[in-house]
Enzyme design. Sequence first.
Site, PDB file in Angstrom:
ATOM      1  CD  GLU A 107      -2.709  -1.408   2.442  1.00 49.74           C
ATOM      2  OE1 GLU A 107      -2.630  -0.527   3.321  1.00 49.74           O
ATOM      3  OE2 GLU A 107      -3.416  -2.418   2.556  1.00 49.74           O
ATOM      4  CD  GLU A 123      -3.898  -8.328   1.689  1.00 52.07           C
ATOM      5  OE1 GLU A 123      -4.801  -7.761   2.342  1.00 52.07           O
ATOM      6  OE2 GLU A 123      -2.723  -7.911   1.639  1.00 52.07           O
TER       7      GLU A 123
END
Length: 415
Positions: A213, A321
């Site tokens: 991220e 994920e």
Amino acid sequence: MQKHTKILLYLALGLTPILTSLAHAQTDLARADFDGNRKVDIQDFLAFAAAFGKTSSEEGFDSRMDFNGDNTVNIQDFLAFVAVFGQSVELKDLADYPVGVSLQTKYLTDDTRVSIVKKTFSSITGGWEMKPKPISTGPGTYNWRRADALVDFAEANNMQVHGHTLLWHNAVPTWMENFSGDDAAFEAAIKEYITTVVQRYRGRVVSWDVVNEGIDGTGKVRDNLFSQRMGNDYIARLFQYAREADPDVLLFYNDYGTSQPWARAKRAGMLNMLDDFQTRGIPIDGVGLQMHISYKSPDISAIRETIDEIVRRGLKLHISELDIRINPDGDLSEPTQERLELQKKRVIEIVTAFHQVPEAQRFGITIWGIADPDTWLIQAGRSQGRPEWPLLFDDHLQPKPAYDGFIEALQNRGH
């Protein structure tokens, strides 16, 4: 029943307990499920018995039953078949790529969850234990206990490990936040950390998310401790440090939301970063798309578009994920059959899109949790107080329609 069929059946019943422990070493379990009902059962045995003794030049020869490839269905093939007789065909048996799950050490003492992980998945990602905060207790000091436990578990069960993550702005050890040296000393400490972690697991961890991220919603490098201390090109240097530590490990950039309608700038920023890395020769092998989505958003066409951009750049793709919310609006107090079926449909869409990626670029699909009670959406308070059921197994640790959808997508490849 023919005489030789009876003899084979008696042998099968007697030898199965002895050979079961060798099943995955000897036999492709999915291949032995000749009728495709997800269990190697008596019907498969009867089909095998009918072909027993046949050679490739004879009518009735079936190459699926010639496990050792010597053009004869013989006693060696029979022993291979018996090794998996009576077993169910799970996700990992049908997939020709790693099917993973995020795992935390607290579940390693839960026999039911451990059984699900061992039967269903072929890869694990540390849910928390391999991030900097739990590993790094100070400059040059480490707590390896929980990370080692995950890697040891994976090796004991013939599973691969995807390392997650070398750096993430939400898992920063206190000593990094309070580092009193100058910026050059800070970067040297970060390099030492990455080098030490990657080298410790060299040959045991097949891949790492180097940065998690790192791009913000505007498409720029996220303003965080690392960009402030190391500059906006820090992500590239971290990939270089990881490659120096292990020339063979696969290196991924991992991020969320890149197919959402609100994230066009973010996706553009990520793709620009990938282009820049490839132009400059920065070592990167793949991209992880987290895929925290709902049953209704984003549209599958937007997901495919993002996947296509990664494929076009020749990078490996990791659906890293995956979870699928069925209660994003908070209108449910318990799961309904309608929503569970829509969740199943969504799984089929995602897995089917992944199958359209060239085989060499399919790194794998990882589910972000074992069962619904384990989801980070609840444990991390990200569901805003709403109940949620985003995973493949339910509150009672039973497979959901979403699990069946994954199976169906695997069985219907190429149809």
